[in-house]
Write a protein that holds these residues in place. Structure first.
Motif, PDB file in Angstrom:
ATOM      1  N   LEU A  58       0.866  -1.328   0.013  1.00  0.00           N
ATOM      2  CA  LEU A  58      -0.125   0.078   0.058  1.00  0.00           C
ATOM      3  C   LEU A  58       0.931   1.378   0.113  1.00  0.00           C
ATOM      4  O   LEU A  58       0.484   2.119  -0.746  1.00  0.00           O
ATOM      5  CB  LEU A  58      -1.020  -0.055   1.120  1.00  0.00           C
ATOM      6  N   PHE A  91      -4.177   5.542  -4.838  1.00  0.00           N
ATOM      7  CA  PHE A  91      -4.625   5.661  -4.000  1.00  0.00           C
ATOM      8  C   PHE A  91      -5.887   4.583  -3.642  1.00  0.00           C
ATOM      9  O   PHE A  91      -6.056   3.992  -2.827  1.00  0.00           O
ATOM     10  CB  PHE A  91      -5.311   6.903  -3.466  1.00  0.00           C
ATOM     11  N   ARG A 148      -9.545  -9.157   3.107  1.00  0.00           N
ATOM     12  CA  ARG A 148     -10.008  -8.247   3.990  1.00  0.00           C
ATOM     13  C   ARG A 148      -9.158  -7.420   5.020  1.00  0.00           C
ATOM     14  O   ARG A 148      -9.068  -6.413   5.485  1.00  0.00           O
ATOM     15  CB  ARG A 148     -11.128  -9.023   4.693  1.00  0.00           C
ATOM     16  N   GLY A 149      -8.025  -8.230   5.306  1.00  0.00           N
ATOM     17  CA  GLY A 149      -7.164  -7.963   6.360  1.00  0.00           C
ATOM     18  C   GLY A 149      -6.333  -7.053   5.626  1.00  0.00           C
ATOM     19  O   GLY A 149      -5.733  -6.327   6.542  1.00  0.00           O
ATOM     20  N   TRP A 150      -6.356  -6.663   4.607  1.00  0.00           N
ATOM     21  CA  TRP A 150      -5.513  -5.685   3.854  1.00  0.00           C
ATOM     22  C   TRP A 150      -6.239  -4.366   3.537  1.00  0.00           C
ATOM     23  O   TRP A 150      -5.764  -3.580   2.883  1.00  0.00           O
ATOM     24  CB  TRP A 150      -4.764  -6.282   2.460  1.00  0.00           C
ATOM     25  N   GLY A 151      -7.441  -4.475   4.004  1.00  0.00           N
ATOM     26  CA  GLY A 151      -8.513  -3.323   3.928  1.00  0.00           C
ATOM     27  C   GLY A 151      -9.193  -3.260   2.568  1.00  0.00           C
ATOM     28  O   GLY A 151      -9.607  -2.128   1.868  1.00  0.00           O
ATOM     29  N   TYR A 190     -12.349  -4.667   0.173  1.00  0.00           N
ATOM     30  CA  TYR A 190     -13.815  -5.091   0.304  1.00  0.00           C
ATOM     31  C   TYR A 190     -14.142  -5.747  -0.932  1.00  0.00           C
ATOM     32  O   TYR A 190     -13.881  -5.308  -1.858  1.00  0.00           O
ATOM     33  CB  TYR A 190     -14.555  -3.992   0.680  1.00  0.00           C
ATOM     34  N   ASN A 197     -10.054  -1.290  -2.405  1.00  0.00           N
ATOM     35  CA  ASN A 197      -9.427  -0.928  -0.881  1.00  0.00           C
ATOM     36  C   ASN A 197     -10.438   0.241  -0.288  1.00  0.00           C
ATOM     37  O   ASN A 197      -9.513   1.064   0.190  1.00  0.00           O
ATOM     38  CB  ASN A 197      -7.985  -0.818  -0.951  1.00  0.00           C
ATOM     39  N   SER A 198     -11.613   0.218  -0.488  1.00  0.00           N
ATOM     40  CA  SER A 198     -12.353   1.196   0.264  1.00  0.00           C
ATOM     41  C   SER A 198     -13.578   0.596   0.619  1.00  0.00           C
ATOM     42  O   SER A 198     -14.384  -0.175  -0.077  1.00  0.00           O
ATOM     43  CB  SER A 198     -12.531   2.288  -0.825  1.00  0.00           C
ATOM     44  N   PRO A 199     -14.186   0.695   1.890  1.00  0.00           N
ATOM     45  CA  PRO A 199     -15.534   0.282   2.452  1.00  0.00           C
ATOM     46  C   PRO A 199     -16.560   1.071   1.708  1.00  0.00           C
ATOM     47  O   PRO A 199     -17.711   0.626   1.847  1.00  0.00           O
ATOM     48  CB  PRO A 199     -15.430   0.237   3.698  1.00  0.00           C
ATOM     49  N   ILE A 200     -16.452   2.148   0.899  1.00  0.00           N
ATOM     50  CA  ILE A 200     -17.461   3.137   0.375  1.00  0.00           C
ATOM     51  C   ILE A 200     -17.425   3.720  -0.799  1.00  0.00           C
ATOM     52  O   ILE A 200     -18.246   4.058  -1.302  1.00  0.00           O
ATOM     53  CB  ILE A 200     -17.582   4.472   1.555  1.00  0.00           C
ATOM     54  N   LYS A 229     -20.339   5.448  -2.338  1.00  0.00           N
ATOM     55  CA  LYS A 229     -20.456   6.974  -3.184  1.00  0.00           C
ATOM     56  C   LYS A 229     -20.544   7.216  -4.522  1.00  0.00           C
ATOM     57  O   LYS A 229     -21.309   8.082  -4.981  1.00  0.00           O
ATOM     58  CB  LYS A 229     -19.173   7.504  -2.537  1.00  0.00           C
ATOM     59  N   ASP A 251     -23.879   9.114  -6.415  1.00  0.00           N
ATOM     60  CA  ASP A 251     -23.610  10.104  -7.321  1.00  0.00           C
ATOM     61  C   ASP A 251     -24.381   9.767  -8.743  1.00  0.00           C
ATOM     62  O   ASP A 251     -25.273  10.775  -9.194  1.00  0.00           O
ATOM     63  CB  ASP A 251     -22.238  10.422  -7.712  1.00  0.00           C
TER      64      ASP A 251
END
Lengths: 98, 352
Positions: B83, B92, B107-110, B112, B126-129, B133, B137
């Motif tokens: 990362l 990013f 999952r342990g690496w962030g 999803y 690598n984002s939960p959202i 988002k 939009d």
């Protein structure tokens, strides 16, 4: 303070946490916490994060946290580091950081 | 006491003795060498390479850990290093493909999960959202109606063929959403392709021309689309791309129909069209089916109008023949970009 660029602090290792910050298009402050110990300590972690952001007067940004069971002071330090990087802050106000 | 673990980063072009060891590590994990990986993060214990993770721009690949070290803290160190390297290189927002049974590891690496092709592959980010988002939009651009169509096009560049397809689709629907593929892998830049599509389709009343994203036919979701001719289309990738469409994008805009032109020339695109019917209509999914409508290509003087034909004519310097295949806005761009050059080359020809 506003998050104007993407930034990261911390690691994914045990007892640490990874803090990712990025600008918010809606100009709001949005916080997402995932933790290995969410059930036991989720509320406490969130409180530390909120307090730290408030201490730095962060008004907008997207804050995503992957916690691996870090202690409060580690959480505080990582959040501060990520925010200061993301806000591209050159002048440090040490009082805010204490 | 075991030797200390040493992590470091190597550009794929500068691998020497590591290459063989990486390949062996990958083999142990049923993975193959991927020539598109630009950077490897590797971990060494003494002389032995025990873990590696690759980065192909914003896509994480070739992650392997020597069996003896699995389940240790090494994995999270490797993830952190990777990362960090990705971030240093300006990536990013990351994606990765893995076998569904390994999703929990990442999952342990962030990371999803976004979509899973049962028993085959899972796409993660690598984002939960981020996807939520993005869909929010899109929801703001919803249009009323019971029949909402969608076309995804590269439009490299926009031709009368694209416009014909859009007119047919818009005529049959209450509203038509058009997405322009965002990836910069084409003769014309994304900015040019988007601009030409916006102008060239502006005669249609019930249409929105959307910006593409990494969730629609991107290098992340559908790598083989950008490697035409080089490799067979991997069914897994079309499935991932199409399930993303069905499970996130279509519900956000209430899309009920997806329109596509028949594809007589390009094999990759033709395969994609066929897979559409499988993954958007027939396959099991948590989201409702989307009807795929294949529209026969419009023709000019017996041949199908296609962007690849336009590009071929450009290469042949036959600008004049293109005029009948593209809208005025596209023609204007072609003339401003290629016209003078071709004219001056012709003049030179006369002089000599």
């Amino acid at each position: 303070m506003r998050i104007i660029t993407e930034a990261v602090a911390g690691t994914l290792e045990s007892s640490d946490l990874l803090v990712k910050v990025s600008p918010s298009r809606e100009k709001t402050l949005e916080i997402h916490v995932t933790s290995d110990v969410m059930k036991q300590f989720g509320t406490q972690i969130r409180r530390v994060v909120d307090d730290t952001l408030q201490g730095l007067a962060v008004t907008d940004g997207l804050i995503v946290i992957e916690d691996k069971g870090a202690l409060d002071y580690a959480i505080r330090a990582r959040v501060q580091a990520a925010v200061l990087r993301g806000a591209a802050s050159k002048e440090l106000n040490w009082e805010q950081l204490s | 006491m075991p030797a200390e673990l040493e992590f470091y980063t190597v550009d794929a072009g500068e691998l020497s003795q590591e290459r063989e060891q990486i390949e062996r590590l990958l083999r142990e994990s049923d993975l193959g060498w991927d020539s598109r990986v630009g950077t490897f993060v590797v971990c060494r214990e003494g002389a032995q390479l025990i873990a590696c993770a690759g980065l192909d721009r914003d896509v994480v690949k070739c992650v392997a850990i020597s069996p003896a070290f699995r389940g240790s803290s090494l994995s999270l160190q490797l993830g952190s290093e990777l990362l960090k390297v990705a971030m240093e290189r300006g990536h990013f927002h990351l994606f990765l493909f893995t076998k569904p049974e390994n999703a929990v590891f990442f999952r342990g690496w962030g990371f999803y999960p976004l979509v899973e092709v049962q028993d085959r592959v899972t796409l993660m980010e690598n984002s939960p959202i981020a996807i939520r988002k993005y869909c929010k939009d899109l929801q703001a651009l919803r249009q009323p109606g019971g029949k909402i169509g969608c076309i995804v096009m590269n439009a490299n560049p926009l031709t009368l063929g694209h416009r014909y397809l859009a007119e047919i689709a818009a005529g049959a629907c209450d509203w038509l959403h058009v997405f322009i593929v965002r990836e910069e892998a084409s003769m014309f830049s994304y900015a040019e392709r988007y601009e030409l599509a916006s102008q060239g389709l502006s005669n249609i009343r019930n249409i929105t021309v959307h910006h593409g994203s990494e969730y629609i036919i991107s290098r992340a979701t559908f790598p083989s689309y950008f490697l035409k001719g080089k490799c067979a289309v991997d069914e897994c990738f079309t499935a991932v791309d199409l399930l993303l469409f069905r499970e996130y994008i279509a519900p956000a805009l209430d899309i009920t129909h997806r329109y596509v032109g028949t594809e007589p020339i390009c094999q990759v695109t033709n395969k994609y069209n066929q897979d559409m019917k499988l993954w958007l209509e027939a396959a099991n999914s948590r989201s409702p089916s989307i009807e795929v409508v294949e529209v026969p290509r419009t023709t000019w003087r017996g041949g199908p109008i296609s962007a690849s034909e336009v590009r071929r004519l450009l290469q042949d310097k036959s600008l004049g023949k293109i005029e009948e295949l593209v809208p005025e806005s596209t023609m204007n761009l072609l003339i401003s970009r290629f016209g003078d050059k071709q004219k001056s080359e012709m003049t030179h020809g006369v002089e000599h």
